[in-house]
Structures are given as C-alpha cells and as structure tokens.
Motif scaffolding. Structure first.
Motif, PDB file in Angstrom:
ATOM      1  N   ILE A  35      11.207  34.798  32.149  1.00  0.00           N
ATOM      2  CA  ILE A  35      12.306  32.465  33.022  1.00  0.00           C
ATOM      3  C   ILE A  35      13.960  33.198  32.888  1.00  0.00           C
ATOM      4  O   ILE A  35      14.284  33.357  33.732  1.00  0.00           O
ATOM      5  CB  ILE A  35      11.329  31.802  32.600  1.00  0.00           C
ATOM      6  CG1 ILE A  35       9.990  31.407  33.111  1.00  0.00           C
ATOM      7  CG2 ILE A  35      12.136  30.789  33.077  1.00  0.00           C
ATOM      8  CD1 ILE A  35       9.342  30.428  32.975  1.00  0.00           C
ATOM      9  N   ILE A  36      14.635  33.823  32.099  1.00  0.00           N
ATOM     10  CA  ILE A  36      16.107  33.635  31.744  1.00  0.00           C
ATOM     11  C   ILE A  36      16.189  35.046  32.404  1.00  0.00           C
ATOM     12  O   ILE A  36      17.078  34.351  32.737  1.00  0.00           O
ATOM     13  CB  ILE A  36      15.455  34.033  29.696  1.00  0.00           C
ATOM     14  CG1 ILE A  36      15.217  33.084  29.649  1.00  0.00           C
ATOM     15  CG2 ILE A  36      16.773  34.872  29.396  1.00  0.00           C
ATOM     16  CD1 ILE A  36      14.883  33.435  27.453  1.00  0.00           C
ATOM     17  N   HIS A  44      23.152  32.147  36.142  1.00  0.00           N
ATOM     18  CA  HIS A  44      23.380  30.745  35.743  1.00  0.00           C
ATOM     19  C   HIS A  44      23.263  31.541  33.962  1.00  0.00           C
ATOM     20  O   HIS A  44      23.127  33.140  33.846  1.00  0.00           O
ATOM     21  CB  HIS A  44      22.154  29.691  35.737  1.00  0.00           C
ATOM     22  CG  HIS A  44      22.404  29.847  37.305  1.00  0.00           C
ATOM     23  ND1 HIS A  44      23.279  29.246  37.783  1.00  0.00           N
ATOM     24  CD2 HIS A  44      21.235  29.550  38.525  1.00  0.00           C
ATOM     25  CE1 HIS A  44      22.943  29.184  39.382  1.00  0.00           C
ATOM     26  NE2 HIS A  44      22.134  29.661  39.639  1.00  0.00           N
ATOM     27  N   LYS A  45      22.725  31.068  33.028  1.00  0.00           N
ATOM     28  CA  LYS A  45      23.360  31.112  31.519  1.00  0.00           C
ATOM     29  C   LYS A  45      22.091  30.221  31.007  1.00  0.00           C
ATOM     30  O   LYS A  45      22.144  29.041  30.617  1.00  0.00           O
ATOM     31  CB  LYS A  45      24.511  31.030  30.886  1.00  0.00           C
ATOM     32  CG  LYS A  45      24.450  31.544  29.293  1.00  0.00           C
ATOM     33  CD  LYS A  45      25.992  31.676  28.612  1.00  0.00           C
ATOM     34  CE  LYS A  45      25.683  32.170  27.711  1.00  0.00           C
ATOM     35  NZ  LYS A  45      27.079  32.006  26.815  1.00  0.00           N
ATOM     36  N   VAL A  46      20.910  30.260  30.270  1.00  0.00           N
ATOM     37  CA  VAL A  46      20.145  30.058  29.254  1.00  0.00           C
ATOM     38  C   VAL A  46      20.302  30.388  28.855  1.00  0.00           C
ATOM     39  O   VAL A  46      21.134  30.910  27.495  1.00  0.00           O
ATOM     40  CB  VAL A  46      18.292  30.402  29.659  1.00  0.00           C
ATOM     41  CG1 VAL A  46      17.517  29.843  28.565  1.00  0.00           C
ATOM     42  CG2 VAL A  46      18.194  30.796  31.016  1.00  0.00           C
ATOM     43  N   PHE A  60      20.440  25.351  30.406  1.00  0.00           N
ATOM     44  CA  PHE A  60      21.373  26.205  30.911  1.00  0.00           C
ATOM     45  C   PHE A  60      22.259  25.633  32.156  1.00  0.00           C
ATOM     46  O   PHE A  60      22.595  24.333  32.115  1.00  0.00           O
ATOM     47  CB  PHE A  60      20.353  27.029  32.224  1.00  0.00           C
ATOM     48  CG  PHE A  60      20.024  26.173  33.088  1.00  0.00           C
ATOM     49  CD1 PHE A  60      20.754  26.458  34.156  1.00  0.00           C
ATOM     50  CD2 PHE A  60      18.274  25.831  33.206  1.00  0.00           C
ATOM     51  CE1 PHE A  60      19.994  25.568  35.949  1.00  0.00           C
ATOM     52  CE2 PHE A  60      17.900  24.926  34.410  1.00  0.00           C
ATOM     53  CZ  PHE A  60      19.064  25.494  35.581  1.00  0.00           C
ATOM     54  N   GLY A  61      23.375  27.207  31.665  1.00  0.00           N
ATOM     55  CA  GLY A  61      24.539  26.257  32.247  1.00  0.00           C
ATOM     56  C   GLY A  61      23.611  26.959  33.872  1.00  0.00           C
ATOM     57  O   GLY A  61      24.610  27.531  34.294  1.00  0.00           O
ATOM     58  N   PHE A  62      25.051  25.995  34.207  1.00  0.00           N
ATOM     59  CA  PHE A  62      24.439  26.314  36.354  1.00  0.00           C
ATOM     60  C   PHE A  62      25.968  26.141  36.471  1.00  0.00           C
ATOM     61  O   PHE A  62      26.381  25.055  36.706  1.00  0.00           O
ATOM     62  CB  PHE A  62      23.677  24.948  36.542  1.00  0.00           C
ATOM     63  CG  PHE A  62      23.495  24.822  38.122  1.00  0.00           C
ATOM     64  CD1 PHE A  62      22.206  25.469  38.321  1.00  0.00           C
ATOM     65  CD2 PHE A  62      24.639  23.962  38.556  1.00  0.00           C
ATOM     66  CE1 PHE A  62      22.637  25.601  39.911  1.00  0.00           C
ATOM     67  CE2 PHE A  62      23.697  24.091  39.658  1.00  0.00           C
ATOM     68  CZ  PHE A  62      22.583  24.843  40.147  1.00  0.00           C
ATOM     69  N   ARG A  63      25.781  27.468  37.014  1.00  0.00           N
ATOM     70  CA  ARG A  63      26.759  27.864  38.139  1.00  0.00           C
ATOM     71  C   ARG A  63      26.948  27.206  40.005  1.00  0.00           C
ATOM     72  O   ARG A  63      25.702  27.253  40.356  1.00  0.00           O
ATOM     73  CB  ARG A  63      26.896  29.325  38.400  1.00  0.00           C
ATOM     74  CG  ARG A  63      27.104  29.863  37.028  1.00  0.00           C
ATOM     75  CD  ARG A  63      27.574  31.300  37.280  1.00  0.00           C
ATOM     76  NE  ARG A  63      28.196  31.991  38.574  1.00  0.00           N
ATOM     77  CZ  ARG A  63      29.508  32.880  38.707  1.00  0.00           C
ATOM     78  NH1 ARG A  63      29.880  32.416  37.606  1.00  0.00           N
ATOM     79  NH2 ARG A  63      29.936  32.387  39.704  1.00  0.00           N
ATOM     80  N   PRO A  64      27.451  26.363  40.561  1.00  0.00           N
ATOM     81  CA  PRO A  64      27.214  25.838  41.532  1.00  0.00           C
ATOM     82  C   PRO A  64      27.567  26.496  42.876  1.00  0.00           C
ATOM     83  O   PRO A  64      27.588  26.499  43.747  1.00  0.00           O
ATOM     84  CB  PRO A  64      28.788  24.714  41.780  1.00  0.00           C
ATOM     85  CG  PRO A  64      29.468  25.676  40.374  1.00  0.00           C
ATOM     86  CD  PRO A  64      29.497  25.729  39.901  1.00  0.00           C
ATOM     87  N   THR A  65      27.184  27.826  42.809  1.00  0.00           N
ATOM     88  CA  THR A  65      26.583  28.532  43.945  1.00  0.00           C
ATOM     89  C   THR A  65      25.002  28.874  44.487  1.00  0.00           C
ATOM     90  O   THR A  65      25.081  29.490  45.626  1.00  0.00           O
ATOM     91  CB  THR A  65      26.593  30.607  42.816  1.00  0.00           C
ATOM     92  OG1 THR A  65      25.725  30.137  42.044  1.00  0.00           O
ATOM     93  CG2 THR A  65      28.356  30.326  42.365  1.00  0.00           C
ATOM     94  N   GLN A  66      24.455  28.193  43.790  1.00  0.00           N
ATOM     95  CA  GLN A  66      23.211  27.652  45.064  1.00  0.00           C
ATOM     96  C   GLN A  66      22.687  26.175  44.299  1.00  0.00           C
ATOM     97  O   GLN A  66      23.101  25.623  43.281  1.00  0.00           O
ATOM     98  CB  GLN A  66      22.298  28.854  44.381  1.00  0.00           C
ATOM     99  CG  GLN A  66      21.561  28.417  42.925  1.00  0.00           C
ATOM    100  CD  GLN A  66      20.419  29.787  42.480  1.00  0.00           C
ATOM    101  OE1 GLN A  66      20.633  30.219  41.552  1.00  0.00           O
ATOM    102  NE2 GLN A  66      19.650  30.216  43.793  1.00  0.00           N
TER     103      GLN A  66
END
Length: 154
Positions: A35-36, A44-46, A60-66
């Motif tokens: 999953i990671i 994104h960063k778990v 997780f750290g979420f990037r707003p790319t999706q």
C-alpha cells in the motif's frame, strides 16, 4: 506565483468487505509495504500505517496533484488485486465501498501517527465502529448509522 506550496495531511480509514477479519498477521506487513508503494507511486508520503484484521488506517502527506477519491480507489483496487493474486485469503478479498478521510494540521501529526500505529492497543478498549463514530463526532460530521460500515450479515 510560479510554484505551488501545500501542507495537507490526511488520515484515511477503510474496512475489509463486511468487516471480515481477513488480514492475517503473517502477511499484514507485506500488505502495508505494498500500500505504501501505491501511495508513493503518486508522489504522496506515507507517515504512518496500521490497522487490525478487518480495517486499515493510513496517515499521509497529500499532494494536490490528484483527487483524494482517485488515490483511495487506486489503493483499494490495487491492494485487493495483490491480495487475490498472492492467494492470501480463501475466496475473493475486497475492501468495503467507501472510506473515511480526515485532515490534520502539522501540530497533530505525531499524535495521529502514534494512534495509527497503535491500533491493537486502541482496540483492546474500543470497537472499530465505536472508534470510527468517535472520529466522526470529533470532526463534527453528521452520519447515518446505516451507512457507517456494512455489518457482517448474521
């Protein structure tokens, strides 16, 4: 502004179909690593991952790319497929439809990560449903009891 700067931390929770206790200790860590890798594929960063035999928590750290919904769909689909290809359960494995997703400020990350990683400890005192309802209540979210998580048919 030529760059995008964000700091978005998401705690997500989802359950095995019918909340069946199918995730075995013998392969739980392999599942988490898989999953990671799915989440990292989308950059994104778990920060923490944990759970029990019937559900999983991921911080997780979420990037707003999706879209978040797309990421969770990918995680659930790909991990279900992996579990089935590895023949880790009898019968077909699937995650239950839906999920919970909650955002936290940076100041709460250490506390939430500890909570995610110590799921076994928490569930000695509180059931999964009680835990999830408390999270919903803490976030001030209204919910319909019928749609929290599908209960195991008796």
């Amino acid at each position: 502004m030529p760059n995008t700067y964000t700091q978005i931390h998401i705690h997500t929770v989802f359950a095995v179909q019918n909340r069946m206790s199918l995730i075995q200790k013998s392969w739980q860590e392999r599942l988490y690593k898989y999953i990671i890798s799915i989440i990292q594929k989308y950059e994104h960063k778990v920060l923490a991952i944990g759970g029990m035999s019937d559900h999983i928590h991921i911080l997780f750290g979420f990037r707003p790319t999706q879209a978040l919904s797309h990421l969770i769909q990918e995680v659930k689909r790909d991990s279900s497929e992996w579990i089935n290809q590895q023949h880790l359960t009898q019968g077909r494995f699937s995650w239950q439809e839906g999920y919970g997703a909650f955002s936290y400020s940076k100041s709460h990350i250490t506390q939430v990560a500890k909570y995610v990683e110590e799921q076994e400890k928490h569930h000695k005192r509180k059931t999964f449903i009680d835990e999830f309802k408390l999270i919903l209540k803490d976030f001030g979210l209204d919910y319909d009891e019928r749609y929290i998580f599908k209960r195991i048919e008796e």
